[in-house]
Design an enzyme around this catalytic site. Structure first.
Site, PDB file in Angstrom:
ATOM      1  CG  ASP A   1      73.933  57.365  83.165  1.00 42.56           C
ATOM      2  OD1 ASP A   1      74.275  56.584  84.061  1.00 42.56           O
ATOM      3  OD2 ASP A   1      72.753  57.705  82.944  1.00 42.56           O
TER       4      ASP A   1
ATOM      5  CE  LYS B   1      74.202  49.969  78.212  1.00 45.00           C
ATOM      6  NZ  LYS B   1      73.360  49.839  77.057  1.00 45.00           N
TER       7      LYS B   1
ATOM      8  CG  MET C   1      67.498  53.332  74.204  1.00 44.11           C
ATOM      9  SD  MET C   1      66.903  52.767  75.794  1.00 44.11           S
ATOM     10  CE  MET C   1      65.361  53.642  75.942  1.00 44.11           C
TER      11      MET C   1
HETATM   12  N1  SAH Z   1      67.355  60.474  79.158  1.00 49.95           N
HETATM   13  C1  SAH Z   1      67.872  60.528  77.824  1.00 49.95           C
HETATM   14  C2  SAH Z   1      67.617  59.277  77.036  1.00 49.95           C
HETATM   15  C3  SAH Z   1      68.194  58.051  77.660  1.00 49.95           C
HETATM   16  S1  SAH Z   1      67.916  56.596  76.706  1.00 49.95           S
HETATM   17  C4  SAH Z   1      67.334  61.779  77.128  1.00 49.95           C
HETATM   18  O1  SAH Z   1      66.427  62.423  77.619  1.00 49.95           O
HETATM   19  O2  SAH Z   1      67.849  62.125  76.074  1.00 49.95           O
HETATM   20  C5  SAH Z   1      69.360  56.553  75.719  1.00 49.95           C
HETATM   21  C6  SAH Z   1      68.992  56.763  74.280  1.00 49.95           C
HETATM   22  O3  SAH Z   1      68.842  58.139  74.039  1.00 49.95           O
HETATM   23  C7  SAH Z   1      70.057  56.335  73.324  1.00 49.95           C
HETATM   24  O4  SAH Z   1      69.975  54.936  73.066  1.00 49.95           O
HETATM   25  C8  SAH Z   1      69.701  57.133  72.102  1.00 49.95           C
HETATM   26  O5  SAH Z   1      68.604  56.569  71.425  1.00 49.95           O
HETATM   27  C9  SAH Z   1      69.220  58.424  72.721  1.00 49.95           C
HETATM   28  N2  SAH Z   1      70.283  59.419  72.750  1.00 49.95           N
HETATM   29  C10 SAH Z   1      70.803  60.014  73.826  1.00 49.95           C
HETATM   30  N3  SAH Z   1      71.742  60.912  73.474  1.00 49.95           N
HETATM   31  C11 SAH Z   1      71.795  60.888  72.136  1.00 49.95           C
HETATM   32  C12 SAH Z   1      72.557  61.603  71.163  1.00 49.95           C
HETATM   33  N4  SAH Z   1      73.454  62.525  71.510  1.00 49.95           N
HETATM   34  N5  SAH Z   1      72.342  61.327  69.855  1.00 49.95           N
HETATM   35  C13 SAH Z   1      71.443  60.406  69.487  1.00 49.95           C
HETATM   36  N6  SAH Z   1      70.704  59.709  70.359  1.00 49.95           N
HETATM   37  C14 SAH Z   1      70.871  59.946  71.666  1.00 49.95           C
END
Ligand code: SAH
Length: 589
Positions: free
Chosen positions: A251, A273, A389
């Protein structure tokens, strides 16, 4: 010098004559035991022709030259110590472990390097390699007696090698007789580990292969959590899976965690994306994973954070299970816990938060039928609420929580791109949060944290206040002490191997580069093509050249924003120079 050569020759059973005016003690000893013939005199013109192999190691270049010419004229191989021009062959340095021999040579160009590499290999190859080689010999004899077609035999050799050698740590394991037996009969038995985990690989003509963790599988998928962005937060197991993968499906959010030194041959599939491209549909991702596995590949599916936390990893696992593809999950550090920590916010704190909720704020946009219990969340003051998100739906979230009874003064924060050089944090009381986020121009990916723990953000801040925080620095691998220094000063380091690997290109493009360190003209040459790549705005990237030659080469190639640092600058000087130069992604206070 001569003594070392004499010892090496004697070890191989050579009959040795030493011609010298004087000899060192150990050679005199060898003469006494008649291990060598010692002739105490000058070299006589032409006599080299009488030997099978000749070494000259005097400190008189004329003598050495005469020996070399005599030998060459007679068609005898000659080696002159430290004088490649006079040699017709070079001796490699050797490391021996039983029957196993590793040789290092530089065609006489750089004996100092050869000596150091030999010492390095001597340290890295443990004594176990001797017994391992012996076992390999036994395995080969047994395998040859089966008289299999070459390809079949190679598969079994692969099984032996891949299951007993850890290529990263350079360790070998001597297999048991039963194991060897199993590899010899490969294909006739079911793989025990797969049986144990309940999978039955289908014998549907799928290409079977051995992974380096010893599994015989018809393709295998690891759902690997990449962590929140900081490449150092990828787990050890996740890193192993990436290094042994044939194909990696990643991703966009996971791209910063790709190791830059992945072999150029690994298949990289981006499914995230990217500006101007539509994201690959979930269904297509699952289809891709199944297809790659069916080709017999070891597949790593690299997902941001943890694969099962709002990452649709569950759906991918279901697709694999339905297709009969064996898989595993390598959990990752989820953003919801790591990102607040990098912003100074502990997810829980004694007496303040007795509950931690991870929420997908995406859900909140649904007017009807939302599954979120705003009533419960809003009524609980001793809890931490982390929303994924959540940038676009933040105003709705705030409204619902306040409507459900949450105090408008509850401390709250939104953090963009946490744990990376792009980290930005905004804190405000709940009721003002949405407006502050808009004002600061926070973009996804970002998450929000709401609850009393956010109050600690200022006092516990550690990441954003490091001198190089916000800097994303490109440096050629190995970055060594300088790299370690820049990193501990807070820089995000992109350590690019030369020639630049496809994985390094992906990592470079994952976030904006702010600085580039060129330690020599070769670095400028090697990175030249990357200057126009994604993530690299050459009008903005600050280029730090160590020493004149690097400056000149960078100029000649048209690099911009060049700053010279003295070639002998220490890591401390360098960090000070870079951090004095104020260009960061940080928000003004
Ligand atoms: N599986 C991932 C989350 C996927 S959903 C996890 O466990 O972290 C994607 C969302 O995760 C983004 O829209 C954001 O809200 C959050 N996210 C992921 N990485 C991030 C980062 N480095 N800083 C802030 N938000 C993050």
């Amino acid at each position: 010098m001569a003594l070392r050569k004499v010892e090496g020759l004697l070890a191989e059973g050579a009959v040795v004559t030493v011609v010298a005016r004087e000899a060192v003690g150990p050679i005199l000893d060898l003469e006494k035991t008649q291990a060598v013939a010692l002739e105490r005199r000058e070299y006589q013109v032409g006599e080299a022709a009488a030997f099978a192999l000749v070494f000259a190691a005097t400190d008189d270049r004329d003598v050495n030259r005469r020996v070399s010419e005599d030998a060459s004229a007679a068609g005898v191989w000659v080696n002159v110590a430290d004088d490649p021009a006079l040699c017709s062959f070079h001796l490699p340095a050797r490391v021996r472990r039983g029957a196993l021999q590793l040789s290092v040579a530089s065609a006489g160009e750089a004996p100092f390097v050869v000596r150091r590499l030999r010492a390095f290999l001597e340290r890295r190859f443990g004594p176990e390699w001797a017994a391992w080689t012996e076992a390999a010999g036994r395995f080969r004899t047994a395998l040859r007696s089966l008289k299999l077609p070459q390809e079949e035999a190679e598969r079994r050799y692969d099984a032996f090698f891949d299951s007993t050698v850890d290529q990263k740590s350079i360790r070998a394991r001597v297999p048991t007789a039963e194991e060897m037996d199993l590899w010899l009969k490969a294909g006739e038995r079911r793989e025990p580990e797969i049986e144990a985990s309940g999978f039955r690989p289908k014998a549907s003509g799928l290409e079977s292969r051995t992974t380096d963790h010893g599994l015989r599988t018809a393709g295998f998928v690891s759902l690997v959590g990449a962590g929140p962005g900081d490449a150092g937060l990828l787990t050890v197991k996740g890193q192993k899976r990436l290094h042994s993968a044939d194909a990696i499906v990643y991703d966009r959010l996971a791209a910063t965690a790709l190791p830059c030194d992945l072999p150029a041959g690994v298949d990289l599939h981006s499914v995230g994306k990217e500006a101007g491209h539509h994201p690959v549909q979930q269904e297509e991702i699952s289809t891709l994973l199944v297809r790659l596995a069916r080709e017999g590949k070891r597949v790593a599916r690299l997902k941001g954070g943890d694969p099962y936390v709002f990452g649709r990893g569950g759906e991918e696992a279901e697709a694999l299970a339905a297709a009969g593809i064996p898989f595993e999950v390598v959990p990752g550090v989820t953003a919801g816990i790591a990102v607040p920590a990098y912003a100074g916010i502990p997810a829980t704190h004694r007496r303040e938060a007795v509950r931690l909720t991870l929420l997908t704020a995406h859900e909140s946009k649904k007017e009807e039928g939302t599954q979120i219990r705003w009533d419960l969340l809003g009524a609980d003051p001793h809890a931490t609420l982390v929303g994924y998100m959540g940038v676009t739906s933040l105003p709705v979230v705030v409204e619902r929580l306040i409507a459900a009874g949450m105090s408008p003064d509850t401390p709250a924060a939104v953090i963009e791109r946490g744990t990376t050089s792009g980290q930005k944090t905004v804190t405000a009381p709940l009721s003002k949060l949405a407006a502050e986020v808009t004002r600061a121009g926070i973009d996804p990916p970002a998450l929000f944290v709401i609850g009393p723990v956010v109050r600690h953000a200022a006092a516990l801040e550690w990441f954003a206040k490091r001198p190089l925080s916000g800097r994303r620095v490109v440096i050629v691998a190995p970055a060594g002490d300088l790299g370690a220094g820049l990193e501990s000063a807070g820089a995000e380091l992109v350590e690019v191997p030369l020639p630049v690997t496809p994985a390094a290109k992906v990592v470079l493009g994952a976030l904006p580069v702010t600085d580039c360190v060129l330690r020599g003209p070769g670095d400028a040459d090697g990175l030249d093509d990357e200057r126009d790549g994604p993530g690299w705005d050459s009008a903005k990237v600050v280029v730090w050249c160590l020493g004149r030659p690097a400056v000149e080469r960078a100029r000649a190639r048209g690099w911009r924003n060049i700053h010279e640092v003295k070639a002998e600058a220490t890591t401390v000087d360098m960090v000070a120079r870079v951090s004095d130069f104020g260009c960061t992604n940080r928000l003004p206070p």
